[in-house]
Scaffold this motif. Structure first.
Motif, PDB file in Angstrom:
ATOM      1  N   ALA A   1      -9.772  -2.325   4.816  1.00 14.65           N
ATOM      2  CA  ALA A   1      -8.879  -1.186   4.641  1.00 14.65           C
ATOM      3  C   ALA A   1      -8.469  -1.092   3.176  1.00 14.65           C
ATOM      4  N   ILE A   2      -8.376   0.127   2.667  1.00 12.08           N
ATOM      5  CA  ILE A   2      -7.996   0.349   1.279  1.00 12.08           C
ATOM      6  C   ILE A   2      -6.898   1.410   1.225  1.00 12.08           C
ATOM      7  N   PRO A   3      -6.116   1.446   0.153  1.00  9.10           N
ATOM      8  CA  PRO A   3      -4.997   2.403   0.089  1.00  9.10           C
ATOM      9  C   PRO A   3      -5.428   3.866   0.035  1.00  9.10           C
ATOM     10  N   PHE A   4      -6.609   4.144  -0.568  1.00  6.65           N
ATOM     11  CA  PHE A   4      -7.012   5.532  -0.773  1.00  6.65           C
ATOM     12  C   PHE A   4      -8.462   5.733  -0.328  1.00  6.65           C
ATOM     13  N   PRO A   5      -8.698   5.815   0.974  1.00  7.83           N
ATOM     14  CA  PRO A   5     -10.066   6.033   1.470  1.00  7.83           C
ATOM     15  C   PRO A   5     -10.662   7.327   0.936  1.00  7.83           C
ATOM     16  N   GLY A   6     -11.923   7.260   0.552  1.00  9.60           N
ATOM     17  CA  GLY A   6     -12.613   8.445   0.068  1.00  9.60           C
ATOM     18  C   GLY A   6     -12.332   8.819  -1.366  1.00  9.60           C
ATOM     19  N   LEU A   7     -11.441   8.074  -2.028  1.00  5.51           N
ATOM     20  CA  LEU A   7     -11.067   8.375  -3.401  1.00  5.51           C
ATOM     21  C   LEU A   7     -11.413   7.178  -4.294  1.00  5.51           C
ATOM     22  N   PRO A   8     -12.671   7.022  -4.682  1.00  3.17           N
ATOM     23  CA  PRO A   8     -13.070   5.827  -5.441  1.00  3.17           C
ATOM     24  C   PRO A   8     -12.378   5.725  -6.788  1.00  3.17           C
ATOM     25  N   GLU A   9     -11.960   6.857  -7.360  1.00  2.00           N
ATOM     26  CA  GLU A   9     -11.307   6.796  -8.677  1.00  2.00           C
ATOM     27  C   GLU A   9      -9.924   6.154  -8.609  1.00  2.00           C
ATOM     28  N   ARG A  10      -9.359   6.021  -7.400  1.00  2.00           N
ATOM     29  CA  ARG A  10      -8.039   5.404  -7.240  1.00  2.00           C
ATOM     30  C   ARG A  10      -8.143   3.996  -6.678  1.00  2.00           C
ATOM     31  N   ALA A  11      -9.341   3.455  -6.638  1.00  2.00           N
ATOM     32  CA  ALA A  11      -9.523   2.112  -6.078  1.00  2.00           C
ATOM     33  C   ALA A  11      -8.778   1.094  -6.946  1.00  2.00           C
TER      34      ALA A  11
ATOM     35  N   VAL B   1       0.837  -1.203   0.000  1.00  3.08           N
ATOM     36  CA  VAL B   1       0.000   0.000   0.000  1.00  3.08           C
ATOM     37  C   VAL B   1       0.873   1.253   0.000  1.00  3.08           C
ATOM     38  N   ALA B   2       1.924   1.257   0.808  1.00  2.00           N
ATOM     39  CA  ALA B   2       2.807   2.423   0.889  1.00  2.00           C
ATOM     40  C   ALA B   2       3.483   2.703  -0.449  1.00  2.00           C
ATOM     41  N   ILE B   3       3.887   1.646  -1.148  1.00  2.00           N
ATOM     42  CA  ILE B   3       4.503   1.826  -2.470  1.00  2.00           C
ATOM     43  C   ILE B   3       3.493   2.429  -3.449  1.00  2.00           C
ATOM     44  N   ALA B   4       2.254   1.929  -3.415  1.00  2.99           N
ATOM     45  CA  ALA B   4       1.216   2.467  -4.291  1.00  2.99           C
ATOM     46  C   ALA B   4       0.959   3.937  -3.982  1.00  2.99           C
ATOM     47  N   GLN B   5       0.988   4.303  -2.718  1.00  6.52           N
ATOM     48  CA  GLN B   5       0.760   5.694  -2.340  1.00  6.52           C
ATOM     49  C   GLN B   5       1.896   6.585  -2.819  1.00  6.52           C
ATOM     50  N   ALA B   6       3.135   6.110  -2.697  1.00  8.17           N
ATOM     51  CA  ALA B   6       4.281   6.884  -3.183  1.00  8.17           C
ATOM     52  C   ALA B   6       4.193   7.093  -4.689  1.00  8.17           C
ATOM     53  N   GLU B   7       3.743   6.070  -5.402  1.00 11.19           N
ATOM     54  CA  GLU B   7       3.605   6.186  -6.858  1.00 11.19           C
ATOM     55  C   GLU B   7       2.524   7.200  -7.228  1.00 11.19           C
ATOM     56  N   GLN B   8       1.402   7.186  -6.511  1.00  9.49           N
ATOM     57  CA  GLN B   8       0.329   8.130  -6.797  1.00  9.49           C
ATOM     58  C   GLN B   8       0.741   9.569  -6.481  1.00  9.49           C
ATOM     59  N   LEU B   9       1.687   9.721  -5.569  1.00 10.33           N
ATOM     60  CA  LEU B   9       2.204  11.044  -5.246  1.00 10.33           C
ATOM     61  C   LEU B   9       3.242  11.529  -6.261  1.00 10.33           C
ATOM     62  N   GLY B  10       3.605  10.675  -7.195  1.00  7.33           N
ATOM     63  CA  GLY B  10       4.568  11.072  -8.211  1.00  7.33           C
ATOM     64  C   GLY B  10       5.921  10.429  -8.069  1.00  7.33           C
ATOM     65  N   GLY B  11       6.108   9.629  -7.021  1.00  9.34           N
ATOM     66  CA  GLY B  11       7.367   8.915  -6.861  1.00  9.34           C
ATOM     67  C   GLY B  11       8.497   9.796  -6.365  1.00  9.34           C
ATOM     68  N   GLU B  12       9.635   9.175  -6.194  1.00  8.33           N
ATOM     69  CA  GLU B  12      10.809   9.857  -5.657  1.00  8.33           C
ATOM     70  C   GLU B  12      11.482  10.678  -6.743  1.00  8.33           C
ATOM     71  N   TYR B  13      11.800  11.925  -6.434  1.00  8.40           N
ATOM     72  CA  TYR B  13      12.463  12.798  -7.401  1.00  8.40           C
ATOM     73  C   TYR B  13      13.959  12.535  -7.392  1.00  8.40           C
TER      74      TYR B  13
ATOM     75  N   SER C   1      -6.351  11.524   2.103  1.00 10.28           N
ATOM     76  CA  SER C   1      -6.679  10.114   1.954  1.00 10.28           C
ATOM     77  C   SER C   1      -5.532   9.229   2.432  1.00 10.28           C
ATOM     78  N   ILE C   2      -4.305   9.590   2.073  1.00 13.80           N
ATOM     79  CA  ILE C   2      -3.145   8.793   2.469  1.00 13.80           C
ATOM     80  C   ILE C   2      -2.964   8.841   3.982  1.00 13.80           C
ATOM     81  N   SER C   3      -3.152  10.011   4.568  1.00 13.37           N
ATOM     82  CA  SER C   3      -3.055  10.123   6.027  1.00 13.37           C
ATOM     83  C   SER C   3      -4.090   9.234   6.714  1.00 13.37           C
ATOM     84  N   THR C   4      -5.288   9.198   6.164  1.00 15.12           N
ATOM     85  CA  THR C   4      -6.340   8.335   6.721  1.00 15.12           C
ATOM     86  C   THR C   4      -5.938   6.876   6.635  1.00 15.12           C
TER      87      THR C   4
END
Length: 346
Positions: A336-346, A88-100, A157-160
């Motif tokens: 539990a899901i990676p992006f609560p409240g964001l159905p488009e990222r399910a 889940v954490a990797i998916a969240q990092a990717e949705q944030l744009g990844g490491e610069y 969503s990620i904080s949640t």
């Protein structure tokens, strides 16, 4: 004019030019040349700093969780949870744009002779709980202060999600879980005493006092209606149930009705013709647990949407209620899901 003097001067200039060219060629062959300024990393703006911090937090959690899951002596259920957390954490990092990575870090290290830091964080299940707890707090604050609404919504969503996984892992490991953000909806101040009201609430530890700004009357009215209809549906089901289901449904119904009233006061529509609340609502014919999960999920989506619309610095209560609705859904059995409240990222 002496023509021979002019020819002599011309020969001298030609000779000096040839000498200069010869020296330049020799020096270039010896590797002597003017140094250009060393490359520098671009300075990130505020939004990029927020994004990079959230990515770094997510990647740290992913690394720790993966290592802890593979450690000797870790129970199977804890290992399985850690594996999910890492993914889940990797998916969240990717949705944030990844490491610069500009590619300049290695170049600058080579020039300076410095070696990158090799410090390794603790990699145990309890350390993962701590990292999740810290990351959730930072990301929650960033969601409130992010300049860009869509980024604030994603961070909320990620904080949640981080809060939810920290709680579940803490229960499995017997570790202290994260403190939940306060969910008290601030009351609108009377004209002239806004500062006094805010100061009094803050000194009393009553939680966030900023009323969300940037929301339209229609958006606040829809929120009032969503909370009130959820409360009505759970009141009906509480009357039809018994035992723990009845108690839980009744408590949530009371809470949602109270929030509808609080938002109606914020919107200034309580008791007016613009108040959207009704005497009764249609209740879907589904099992109580399924209905409750759907209601909390819908409310989480509503709050996530409003986080993306509200102005920075006034989103704290919306982020907190997104988290609260998500955790309430989990109590009714929602996964539990990676992006609560964001159905488009399910």
């Amino acid at each position: 004019m002496n023509p021979f003097g002019r020819e002599a001067r011309t020969r001298r200039r030609s000779g000096l030019t040839a000498l200069a060219l010869t020296c330049a060629i020799i020096l270039s062959g010896c590797g002597v040349r003017l140094e250009s300024p060393p490359p520098t990393e671009p300075v990130p703006d505020a939004a990029e700093v927020v994004r990079r911090t959230a990515v770094a937090d997510a990647l740290l959690v992913a690394e720790q969780a993966e290592a802890a899951a593979a450690a000797d002596g870790v129970k199977a259920d804890i290992s399985a949870e850690l594996t999910v957390i890492s993914e889940v954490a990797i998916a969240q990092a990717e949705q944030l744009g990844g490491e610069y990575d500009s590619g300049l870090g290695d170049i600058l290290s080579e020039r300076s002779g410095a070696s990158p830091s090799a410090s390794t964080p603790e990699q145990t299940p309890r350390a993962v709980v701590t990292s999740l707890r810290d990351a959730a707090a930072r990301t929650r604050a960033a969601a409130d202060q992010a300049q860009l609404g869509p980024l604030g919504r994603l961070l909320a969503s990620i904080s949640t999600s981080q809060t939810q996984y920290a709680r579940s892992l803490a229960q499995l490991t017997g570790t202290k879980g994260p403190a939940l953000p306060p969910t008290r909806i601030p009351e609108p101040a009377e004209p002239g005493d806004a500062g006094e009201t805010a100061a009094a609430l803050a000194s009393a530890g009553a939680g966030p006092v900023a009323i969300p700004t940037g929301l339209s009357a229609e958006e606040l009215s829809a929120l009032v209606l969503a909370e009130d209809s959820a409360g009505y549906a759970l009141e009906v089901r509480a009357a039809q149930a018994d035992g723990s289901v009845r108690t839980q449904a009744y408590e949530r119904a009371k809470l949602h009705r109270g929030r509808a009233q609080a938002w109606a006061l914020v919107a200034g529509i309580d008791g007016t013709d613009q108040d959207p609340r009704r005497v009764a609502y249609a209740v879907p014919d589904t099992p109580t647990t399924d209905l409750a999960r759907d209601l909390e999920s819908d409310l989480a989506q509503n709050y996530a949407t409003l986080v993306g619309i509200a102005e920075q610095g006034t989103r704290a209560i919306l982020v907190a209620l997104l988290t609260e609705a998500t955790l309430a859904g989990a109590q009714w059995g929602a996964p539990a899901i990676p992006f609560p409240g964001l159905p488009e990222r399910a």
